[in-house]
Design a protein around this motif. Structure first.
Motif, PDB file in Angstrom:
ATOM      1  N   THR A  62       1.204  -0.850   0.445  1.00 39.43           N
ATOM      2  CA  THR A  62      -0.042   0.288  -0.399  1.00 39.43           C
ATOM      3  C   THR A  62       1.097   1.168  -0.364  1.00 39.43           C
ATOM      4  OG1 THR A  62      -0.718  -0.027   2.666  1.00 39.43           O
ATOM      5  CG2 THR A  62      -1.947  -1.216   0.769  1.00 39.43           C
ATOM      6  N   GLU A  63       2.255   1.159  -0.107  1.00 42.56           N
ATOM      7  CA  GLU A  63       2.627   2.486   0.410  1.00 42.56           C
ATOM      8  C   GLU A  63       2.872   3.157  -1.122  1.00 42.56           C
ATOM      9  OE1 GLU A  63       4.788   5.273   1.321  1.00 42.56           O
ATOM     10  OE2 GLU A  63       4.311   3.966   2.637  1.00 42.56           O
ATOM     11  N   PHE A  64       2.467   1.935  -2.488  1.00 43.20           N
ATOM     12  CA  PHE A  64       3.532   2.483  -3.516  1.00 43.20           C
ATOM     13  C   PHE A  64       2.053   2.742  -4.566  1.00 43.20           C
ATOM     14  CE2 PHE A  64       7.531   1.434  -2.295  1.00 43.20           C
ATOM     15  CZ  PHE A  64       8.454   2.571  -2.104  1.00 43.20           C
ATOM     16  N   LEU A  65       0.404   1.791  -4.058  1.00 41.84           N
ATOM     17  CA  LEU A  65      -0.284   1.453  -4.940  1.00 41.84           C
ATOM     18  C   LEU A  65      -1.487   2.931  -4.231  1.00 41.84           C
ATOM     19  CD1 LEU A  65      -1.267  -2.140  -5.113  1.00 41.84           C
ATOM     20  CD2 LEU A  65      -0.684  -1.067  -6.557  1.00 41.84           C
ATOM     21  N   PRO A  66      -2.198   4.093  -4.870  1.00 42.08           N
ATOM     22  CA  PRO A  66      -3.059   4.547  -4.849  1.00 42.08           C
ATOM     23  C   PRO A  66      -4.579   4.169  -3.769  1.00 42.08           C
ATOM     24  CG  PRO A  66      -3.916   4.096  -7.117  1.00 42.08           C
ATOM     25  CD  PRO A  66      -2.624   3.039  -5.983  1.00 42.08           C
ATOM     26  N   ILE A  67      -4.169   3.833  -2.390  1.00 42.70           N
ATOM     27  CA  ILE A  67      -5.138   3.392  -2.090  1.00 42.70           C
ATOM     28  C   ILE A  67      -4.537   3.264  -0.581  1.00 42.70           C
ATOM     29  CG2 ILE A  67      -6.000   1.278  -2.688  1.00 42.70           C
ATOM     30  CD1 ILE A  67      -4.508  -0.463  -1.755  1.00 42.70           C
ATOM     31  N   SER A  68      -3.538   4.271   0.592  1.00 40.71           N
ATOM     32  CA  SER A  68      -3.587   4.268   1.639  1.00 40.71           C
ATOM     33  C   SER A  68      -2.877   3.261   2.403  1.00 40.71           C
ATOM     34  CB  SER A  68      -4.670   5.417   1.923  1.00 40.71           C
ATOM     35  OG  SER A  68      -4.053   5.378   3.336  1.00 40.71           O
ATOM     36  N   SER A  69      -0.665   3.522   2.446  1.00 39.01           N
ATOM     37  CA  SER A  69      -0.429   2.682   3.617  1.00 39.01           C
ATOM     38  C   SER A  69      -1.223   3.142   4.552  1.00 39.01           C
ATOM     39  CB  SER A  69       0.519   2.794   3.140  1.00 39.01           C
ATOM     40  OG  SER A  69       1.338   4.129   3.938  1.00 39.01           O
ATOM     41  N   ASP A 116      -8.050  10.056 -14.122  1.00 42.56           N
ATOM     42  CA  ASP A 116      -7.905   9.397 -14.951  1.00 42.56           C
ATOM     43  C   ASP A 116      -9.043   8.609 -16.057  1.00 42.56           C
ATOM     44  OD1 ASP A 116      -6.164   7.568 -15.747  1.00 42.56           O
ATOM     45  OD2 ASP A 116      -7.580   5.297 -15.280  1.00 42.56           O
ATOM     46  N   ARG A 117     -10.186   9.441 -15.625  1.00 44.50           N
ATOM     47  CA  ARG A 117     -11.706   9.047 -17.052  1.00 44.50           C
ATOM     48  C   ARG A 117     -11.129  10.394 -18.126  1.00 44.50           C
ATOM     49  NH1 ARG A 117     -14.195   9.482 -20.262  1.00 44.50           N
ATOM     50  NH2 ARG A 117     -16.155   8.563 -20.558  1.00 44.50           N
ATOM     51  N   PHE A 118     -11.078  11.717 -17.364  1.00 43.45           N
ATOM     52  CA  PHE A 118     -11.034  12.907 -17.155  1.00 43.45           C
ATOM     53  C   PHE A 118     -10.284  13.518 -18.228  1.00 43.45           C
ATOM     54  CE2 PHE A 118     -14.994  12.181 -15.767  1.00 43.45           C
ATOM     55  CZ  PHE A 118     -16.418  11.974 -16.584  1.00 43.45           C
ATOM     56  N   GLY A 119      -9.069  13.523 -17.925  1.00 44.70           N
ATOM     57  CA  GLY A 119      -8.015  13.880 -18.307  1.00 44.70           C
ATOM     58  C   GLY A 119      -7.063  13.469 -19.459  1.00 44.70           C
ATOM     59  N   SER A 120      -5.761  14.489 -19.623  1.00 45.89           N
ATOM     60  CA  SER A 120      -5.464  14.126 -21.228  1.00 45.89           C
ATOM     61  C   SER A 120      -4.182  13.593 -20.887  1.00 45.89           C
ATOM     62  CB  SER A 120      -5.368  15.362 -22.004  1.00 45.89           C
ATOM     63  OG  SER A 120      -4.843  16.207 -21.312  1.00 45.89           O
ATOM     64  N   THR A 121      -3.771  13.178 -21.759  1.00 52.79           N
ATOM     65  CA  THR A 121      -2.439  12.523 -21.367  1.00 52.79           C
ATOM     66  C   THR A 121      -1.575  13.256 -22.863  1.00 52.79           C
ATOM     67  OG1 THR A 121      -3.416  10.435 -23.093  1.00 52.79           O
ATOM     68  CG2 THR A 121      -3.270  10.210 -21.048  1.00 52.79           C
ATOM     69  N   GLY A 142      -1.521   8.059  -4.289  1.00 52.41           N
ATOM     70  CA  GLY A 142      -2.780   8.278  -4.817  1.00 52.41           C
ATOM     71  C   GLY A 142      -2.760   9.615  -5.205  1.00 52.41           C
ATOM     72  N   ILE A 143      -2.851  10.635  -4.386  1.00 49.92           N
ATOM     73  CA  ILE A 143      -2.940  12.356  -4.450  1.00 49.92           C
ATOM     74  C   ILE A 143      -1.793  12.607  -5.506  1.00 49.92           C
ATOM     75  CG2 ILE A 143      -1.514  12.819  -3.062  1.00 49.92           C
ATOM     76  CD1 ILE A 143      -4.874  14.300  -3.790  1.00 49.92           C
ATOM     77  N   THR A 144      -0.692  12.112  -5.100  1.00 50.93           N
ATOM     78  CA  THR A 144       0.302  12.974  -6.252  1.00 50.93           C
ATOM     79  C   THR A 144       0.312  12.074  -8.063  1.00 50.93           C
ATOM     80  OG1 THR A 144       1.771  11.353  -5.804  1.00 50.93           O
ATOM     81  CG2 THR A 144       2.080  13.285  -4.468  1.00 50.93           C
ATOM     82  N   MET A 145      -0.367  11.211  -7.635  1.00 53.06           N
ATOM     83  CA  MET A 145      -0.964  10.738  -9.240  1.00 53.06           C
ATOM     84  C   MET A 145      -2.395  11.361  -9.935  1.00 53.06           C
ATOM     85  SD  MET A 145       0.244   6.540  -8.985  1.00 53.06           S
ATOM     86  CE  MET A 145       0.915   6.225  -8.416  1.00 53.06           C
ATOM     87  N   THR A 146      -2.888  11.645  -8.728  1.00 57.13           N
ATOM     88  CA  THR A 146      -4.172  12.375  -9.138  1.00 57.13           C
ATOM     89  C   THR A 146      -3.735  14.036  -9.972  1.00 57.13           C
ATOM     90  OG1 THR A 146      -5.757  10.871  -7.811  1.00 57.13           O
ATOM     91  CG2 THR A 146      -6.331  13.151  -8.481  1.00 57.13           C
ATOM     92  N   ALA A 147      -2.886  14.402  -9.207  1.00 56.95           N
ATOM     93  CA  ALA A 147      -2.771  15.686  -9.677  1.00 56.95           C
ATOM     94  C   ALA A 147      -1.982  15.817 -10.723  1.00 56.95           C
ATOM     95  CB  ALA A 147      -2.078  16.075  -8.286  1.00 56.95           C
ATOM     96  N   ALA A 148      -1.526  14.884 -11.003  1.00 50.13           N
ATOM     97  CA  ALA A 148      -0.792  14.480 -12.651  1.00 50.13           C
ATOM     98  C   ALA A 148      -1.121  14.449 -13.446  1.00 50.13           C
ATOM     99  CB  ALA A 148       1.122  13.484 -12.072  1.00 50.13           C
ATOM    100  N   PHE A 159       7.075   9.251 -11.301  1.00 46.60           N
ATOM    101  CA  PHE A 159       7.727  10.701 -10.261  1.00 46.60           C
ATOM    102  C   PHE A 159       6.829  10.166  -9.025  1.00 46.60           C
ATOM    103  CE2 PHE A 159       6.710  15.119  -9.058  1.00 46.60           C
ATOM    104  CZ  PHE A 159       8.036  15.446  -9.406  1.00 46.60           C
ATOM    105  N   SER A 160       5.264  10.130  -9.339  1.00 48.93           N
ATOM    106  CA  SER A 160       5.130   9.657  -8.226  1.00 48.93           C
ATOM    107  C   SER A 160       6.326   9.025  -6.939  1.00 48.93           C
ATOM    108  CB  SER A 160       3.702   9.457  -7.553  1.00 48.93           C
ATOM    109  OG  SER A 160       3.167   8.466  -6.637  1.00 48.93           O
TER     110      SER A 160
END
Length: 266
Positions: free
Chosen positions: A16-23, A132-137, A168-174, A187-188
């Protein structure tokens, strides 16, 4: 600690340290759900060391290039992509470091409840899916700049709230900023290194200055198991990310948060 406590908590920390689900949520919850004793400061140090070993081992080539380029840039005053990435990691770490210094005790005292974990698990899970659904790439690793780095850095500070998930929050922001999944995740992960190192160092200082008796076999087991599980987690997550996206983690967070709310209010 009983042997299955050690195994469960070590593996959970590594995953959970690296998955976006909160360690933090997953380490807090067993004591509340199963009435387990708190794992203690020494064990916290052990699993932090294990996850740090895993991330450094996995990205060892990247870390060597980044650190080397940064040191050379300090000497010759010449910027490269790797030296800029080093500065981005330093800058993005500052907001979370400052927030932790100012608010960590307050958050630990007032925000470590099951209700807070449940609401933040659901709320930030929804944001993860929306990004992830609406963010561009259209952006990749080379497109990181000061504005995007500061946004990610301030987002990372929110991870002090249990249930948020630092990764999770850093990936969300990115993703909201338009970075592709792989760049956001990499980067996260690299951004986690200074904070894991700082948290482990602070806990180590606390441990050394205390009179806590240390069970070294439990410590060794915690380091090894958390390192192995974290390394496998990073490898599989990056391998499958572009295929599965973040939707499975969104579903997991909704189910977990809902279950926690049910438990908290019944």
């Amino acid at each position: 600690m009983l042997w299955y406590h050690i195994v469960f908590l070590s593996v959970i920390q590594g995953l959970t340290e690296f998955l976006p689900i909160s360690s933090s949520a997953h380490l807090i919850l067993p004591a509340q759900l199963f009435d387990w004793p708190d794992q203690g400061l020494a064990f916290d140090v052990a699993v932090h060391v294990g996850t740090l070993m895993a991330i450094v081992a996995y990205f060892r080539k990247d870390i060597f290039q980044i650190v080397s380029a940064w040191l050379i840039s300090l000497k010759v005053r010449q910027s490269t992509a790797d030296s800029r990435l080093a500065w981005w990691i330093v800058i993005a770490t500052l907001p979370a470091g400052l927030a932790g210094f100012l608010f960590n005790d307050f958050i630990s005292e007032h925000f470590r409840s099951m209700e807070v974990i449940a609401y933040s698990t659901i709320g930030f899970g929804v944001l993860l899916w929306l990004s992830d659904r609406f963010g561009s790439t259209h952006k990749a690793e080379a497109d990181f700049g000061l504005k995007s780095i500061l946004c990610i850095g301030f987002a990372q500070a929110l991870a002090l709230i249990p249930g948020t998930s630092r990764s999770g929050i850093t990936m969300t922001a990115a993703r909201f900023l338009g970075f592709d999944r792989e760049s956001a995740a990499k980067f996260s992960f690299l951004l986690s290194i200074p904070l894991i190192l700082a948290a482990g160092s602070l806990k180590s200082v606390e441990l050394v200055s205390s009179d806590i008796a240390v069970d070294w076999m439990s410590i060794l087991a915690g380091v090894i198991l958390s390192a192995i599980s974290a390394y496998l987690c990073i490898y599989l997550f990056l391998k499958w990310l572009n295929t599965i996206g973040f939707f499975p983690f969104f579903v997991y967070r909704i189910l977990l948060g809902s279950a926690l709310l049910f438990i908290a209010y019944t």
